[in-house]
Design a protein around this motif. Structure first.
Motif, PDB file in Angstrom:
ATOM      1  N   SER A   1       0.835  -1.201   0.000  1.00 49.20           N
ATOM      2  CA  SER A   1       0.000   0.000   0.000  1.00 49.20           C
ATOM      3  C   SER A   1       0.868   1.247   0.000  1.00 49.20           C
ATOM      4  CB  SER A   1      -0.909   0.018   1.226  1.00 49.20           C
ATOM      5  OG  SER A   1      -1.804  -1.073   1.192  1.00 49.20           O
ATOM      6  N   MET A   2       0.428   2.256  -0.748  1.00 45.73           N
ATOM      7  CA  MET A   2       1.128   3.541  -0.813  1.00 45.73           C
ATOM      8  C   MET A   2       0.486   4.530   0.160  1.00 45.73           C
ATOM      9  SD  MET A   2       2.381   1.865  -3.285  1.00 45.73           S
ATOM     10  CE  MET A   2       0.908   1.437  -4.193  1.00 45.73           C
TER      11      MET A   2
ATOM     12  N   ILE B   1       7.167  12.202   3.759  1.00 46.67           N
ATOM     13  CA  ILE B   1       7.640  10.814   3.687  1.00 46.67           C
ATOM     14  C   ILE B   1       6.591   9.987   2.958  1.00 46.67           C
ATOM     15  CG2 ILE B   1       8.419   8.798   4.974  1.00 46.67           C
ATOM     16  CD1 ILE B   1       8.931  10.664   7.368  1.00 46.67           C
ATOM     17  N   GLN B   2       6.969   9.433   1.803  1.00 47.06           N
ATOM     18  CA  GLN B   2       6.086   8.472   1.127  1.00 47.06           C
ATOM     19  C   GLN B   2       6.457   7.079   1.622  1.00 47.06           C
ATOM     20  OE1 GLN B   2       6.080  10.232  -3.204  1.00 47.06           O
ATOM     21  NE2 GLN B   2       4.114   9.259  -2.773  1.00 47.06           N
ATOM     22  N   ILE B   3       5.449   6.337   2.031  1.00 44.88           N
ATOM     23  CA  ILE B   3       5.653   5.046   2.692  1.00 44.88           C
ATOM     24  C   ILE B   3       4.997   3.947   1.863  1.00 44.88           C
ATOM     25  CG2 ILE B   3       5.201   3.704   4.790  1.00 44.88           C
ATOM     26  CD1 ILE B   3       4.745   6.492   6.186  1.00 44.88           C
ATOM     27  N   ILE B   4       5.708   2.843   1.683  1.00 44.43           N
ATOM     28  CA  ILE B   4       5.096   1.631   1.122  1.00 44.43           C
ATOM     29  C   ILE B   4       5.061   0.584   2.223  1.00 44.43           C
ATOM     30  CG2 ILE B   4       5.305  -0.238  -0.560  1.00 44.43           C
ATOM     31  CD1 ILE B   4       6.485   1.696  -2.526  1.00 44.43           C
ATOM     32  N   ASP B   5       3.853   0.174   2.585  1.00 43.03           N
ATOM     33  CA  ASP B   5       3.665  -0.872   3.585  1.00 43.03           C
ATOM     34  C   ASP B   5       3.574  -2.202   2.851  1.00 43.03           C
ATOM     35  OD1 ASP B   5       3.034  -2.391   5.807  1.00 43.03           O
ATOM     36  OD2 ASP B   5       0.920  -1.808   5.829  1.00 43.03           O
ATOM     37  N   ALA B   6       4.608  -3.022   2.987  1.00 38.59           N
ATOM     38  CA  ALA B   6       4.708  -4.261   2.208  1.00 38.59           C
ATOM     39  C   ALA B   6       4.255  -5.469   3.026  1.00 38.59           C
ATOM     40  CB  ALA B   6       6.139  -4.478   1.733  1.00 38.59           C
ATOM     41  N   PRO B   7       3.709  -6.503   2.371  1.00 38.96           N
ATOM     42  CA  PRO B   7       3.311  -7.722   3.085  1.00 38.96           C
ATOM     43  C   PRO B   7       4.518  -8.449   3.662  1.00 38.96           C
ATOM     44  CG  PRO B   7       2.387  -7.654   0.857  1.00 38.96           C
ATOM     45  CD  PRO B   7       3.413  -6.579   0.937  1.00 38.96           C
ATOM     46  N   GLY B   8       4.263  -9.254   4.699  1.00 42.61           N
ATOM     47  CA  GLY B   8       5.330 -10.037   5.309  1.00 42.61           C
ATOM     48  C   GLY B   8       5.362 -11.482   4.861  1.00 42.61           C
ATOM     49  N   TYR B   9       4.217 -11.989   4.382  1.00 41.58           N
ATOM     50  CA  TYR B   9       4.170 -13.388   3.944  1.00 41.58           C
ATOM     51  C   TYR B   9       4.888 -13.556   2.606  1.00 41.58           C
ATOM     52  CZ  TYR B   9       0.882 -14.835   7.566  1.00 41.58           C
ATOM     53  OH  TYR B   9       0.307 -15.141   8.769  1.00 41.58           O
TER      54      TYR B   9
END
Length: 652
Positions: free
Chosen positions: A62-63, A73-81
């Protein structure tokens, strides 16, 4: 916005380390939110899709962004699986730096090791945030020691600027500071900050911070560290692109708004309201709404409408996109993931993201005739969105095959198929595309004679069949002399032979690696026909194969398993139990890579089995190698399975 005030980071780490909660806290602190959402309640900005809220895990990258006077700050929340690792790889290509989140209760887990190794390969600057330090029984010092021994000795706790260990680590990265430090000079806070920023940018120090995302402890300090220590877009690691006008060299991008336009599409999103959203990282130059850009991958000009910055599922229009920005554009016709954009007079093409190959496959069958009509376009849309989801049709087994990175991956995508496109399917284990062959040469007659009043049917052929070298498939040789069979009937014989071989003779699988020599025969001036010689050819090959010591062939896969050294013995034994052959081993980073050849029939559940055996610390790649003869003791099982499947197909 001034490029110096921009930061872009990706939040990485093992599943359930708290990345989404951390992103939520950062947005709340910068007043992008008036109320913090919760992963457990399914109402975070980041995990906005229905399947994420339902499963309480991140599935998509998600952006997000948060702004203050100091920076955006632009953040990318990435999956952990690991089932969704494509999202991680895509996100890494879009940002300048990373925050690796570690669960203080679990320490360094498999997902953490994997992302750290990928970040090391590209030398991306990063911070480490130890999360959940408020949990009972947590020993932060122990986690720090684990980080330093398991990830990097260059990881240093950043807290007070009077901390001797921090000052010493920073001084060692700068010769002038080190000389002053050794002479007993007191380094100022500004000197330490400046040197730390440069050291982080060069990968000489990885700052460690800690806190609790859930209770908003240490989150403001992390945001400040991102601004102070991580690079802005003009300081990031060098990026190169190919220029079609100068094919022999790579062009280094100059990161500034004043440079020619260049950007890279790292993600495509299917939005229920605006349709296709194309997400782009701008490396240089500016892009304005309602203009156009040149798609240098497709060599086409693309008109664009509004340009958006994303806050989860919300799209906010902006007046321009410049160096360092991550933006989205709706309804592009020709531009998709891995495409490059530029100005037409200076076309630039960036290296595409190399996504992992699918590891697990399933046959897919629509539940109803209505579903059957909708399934193809629905699956095609899912493939555009997810580069590790593949759909293919096995012409031999006549099955539609879906492939992904794991059971969870396929389960999520089939759920989307139902919710988003109203298509219900049943998944099954794919059939192995076995083949049949022969192991000795024989000569055989095929004679078709039918008389039922009026004109009859007559075709008579003699063929010799011989084994061919593996992989040579089929060879038809005409050695008719003296007009025993008219030349116009020879193609009919070959067609009959090919059709019979394709249908299979022993177990219903195609016959391959056979030479068929048409050596003799006879015909009738009135009763012979194309169809009669097709049937005669089919009869001859069927009888010949049965007498030529037929054998079954199975696909053998080249497999590379990457695992920590302590699992090598267990994995080698498991490969042997799957009728595999270990071909060699090599060092790969901090892990070992075991290379083997294994029958495809033994690999359908391997992704899950490997994760179970290694606690998620192992992964593998697999590609087709060649066909080999099925061991005799397994032949009867394969034939029985084939007959059962054929019977089920007839009954279905």
């Amino acid at each position: 916005m001034d490029v110096n005030k921009k930061r872009s980071v990706i939040l990485l780490g093992h599943a359930h380390s708290g990345k989404t909660s951390l992103a939520e806290a950062m947005l709340f602190n910068c007043k992008a939110l008036t109320r913090r959402g919760s992963v457990m309640e399914g109402n975070t900005v980041s995990d906005y899709s229905a399947d994420e809220a339902e499963r309480k895990i991140s599935i998509n990258a998600s952006m997000l962004y948060c702004e203050s006077e100091a920076a955006r700050i632009q953040i990318i929340d990435a999956p952990g699986y690991l089932d969704f690792y494509a999202e991680v790889l895509a996100g890494i290509r879009a940002v300048d730096s990373a925050v690796v989140v570690i669960d203080a209760t679990d320490g360094i887990a498999a997902g953490t090791e994997r992302v750290w190794q990928d970040l090391e390969e590209i030398k991306m600057p990063r911070l480490i945030f130890i999360n959940k330090t408020d949990r009972e029984g947590v020993n932060v010092d122990k986690v720090i020691e684990e980080i330093r021994s398991g990830l990097s000795k260059k990881a240093v706790v950043v807290g007070s600027f009077s901390d001797a260990a921090l000052i010493e680590a920073v001084a060692e990265t700068d010769d002038q500071l080190l000389e002053r430090y050794l002479e007993g000079a007191v380094l100022s806070e500004d000197e330490i900050k400046t040197a730390l920023h440069e050291a982080v940018d060069k990968g000489e120090i990885f700052p460690i911070l800690s806190g609790s995302a859930l209770n908003n402890q240490g989150v403001s300090e992390l945001a400040a560290a991102i601004i102070h220590y991580l690079p802005n877009p003009s300081e990031r690691t060098a990026v190169f692109a190919a220029c079609p006008k100068e094919p022999d060299k790579k062009t280094e991008i100059t990161f500034s708004d004043g440079s020619p336009l260049s950007g890279f599409v790292f993600k495509s999103i299917s939005d229920p309201y605006v349709g296709q959203l194309t997400v782009i990282r701008i490396f240089s130059g500016k892009l304005l709404p309602n203009t156009s850009f040149y798609n240098s991958t497709k060599k086409t000009q693309e008109r664009i409408g509004p340009i958006y910055i994303l806050q989860g599922k919300e799209q906010r229009g902006i007046s321009e996109a410049g160096c360092g920005d991550i933006v989205a554009i709706a309804k592009l016709k020709d531009t998709f993931t891995n495409d490059s954009i530029s100005s037409q007079d200076r076309p630039l093409v960036f290296e595409p993201i190399v996504f992992p190959e699918p590891l697990i496959s399933a046959s897919v069958r629509p539940k109803t005739r209505q579903d059957e009509e909708k399934i193809s376009p629905a699956l095609a849309k899912l493939m555009i969105e997810d580069q590790t989801f593949k759909v293919s049709r096995d012409n031999q087994t006549r099955e539609e095959i879906v492939s992904g990175l794991g059971d969870l991956h396929l389960d999520v995508l089939m759920g989307r198929l139902k919710k988003r496109f109203n298509v219900e399917v049943t998944l099954g284990t794919p059939q192995v595309p076995y083949k049949e062959t022969i192991t000795k040469a024989v000569k055989m007659q095929g004679k078709y004679k039918k008389q039922s009043g009026g004109r009859g049917q007559y075709g008579d052929v003699w063929i010799e069949i011989r084994p061919l070298e593996r992989g040579k498939d089929f060879e038809f040789v005409n050695r008719i002399v003296g007009g025993a069979i008219p030349r116009n009937y020879v193609p009919s014989v070959e067609k009959g032979v090919r059709n019979a071989m394709q249908e299979g003779i022993v177990a219903g699988y195609p016959v391959v690696d056979v030479q068929v020599v048409l050596c003799d025969g006879s015909y009738h001036e009135v009763d012979s026909s194309d169809m009669a010689f097709q049937i005669a050819g089919s009869m001859a090959i069927r009888k010949a194969v049965q007498e030529a010591a037929p054998a079954l062939l199975e696909p053998i896969m080249d497999v590379e398993v990457v695992i920590p050294e302590e699992y090598m013995g267990q994995i080698s034994g498991d490969v042997n139990s799957r009728r595999g052959r270990v071909m060699g081993m090599e060092i790969k980073g901090k892990n070992n890579a075991l290379k083997a050849q294994v029958p495809l029939a033994e690999m359908f559940k391997y992704a899950n089995d490997l994760r179970s055996m290694t606690g998620g610390r192992g992964y593998y790649t697999m590609n087709f190698s060649h066909y080999e003869q099925v061991p005799h003791k397994h032949v009867s099982t394969v034939i029985a399975q084939s007959q059962a499947h054929q019977k089920a197909g007839v009954e279905g």
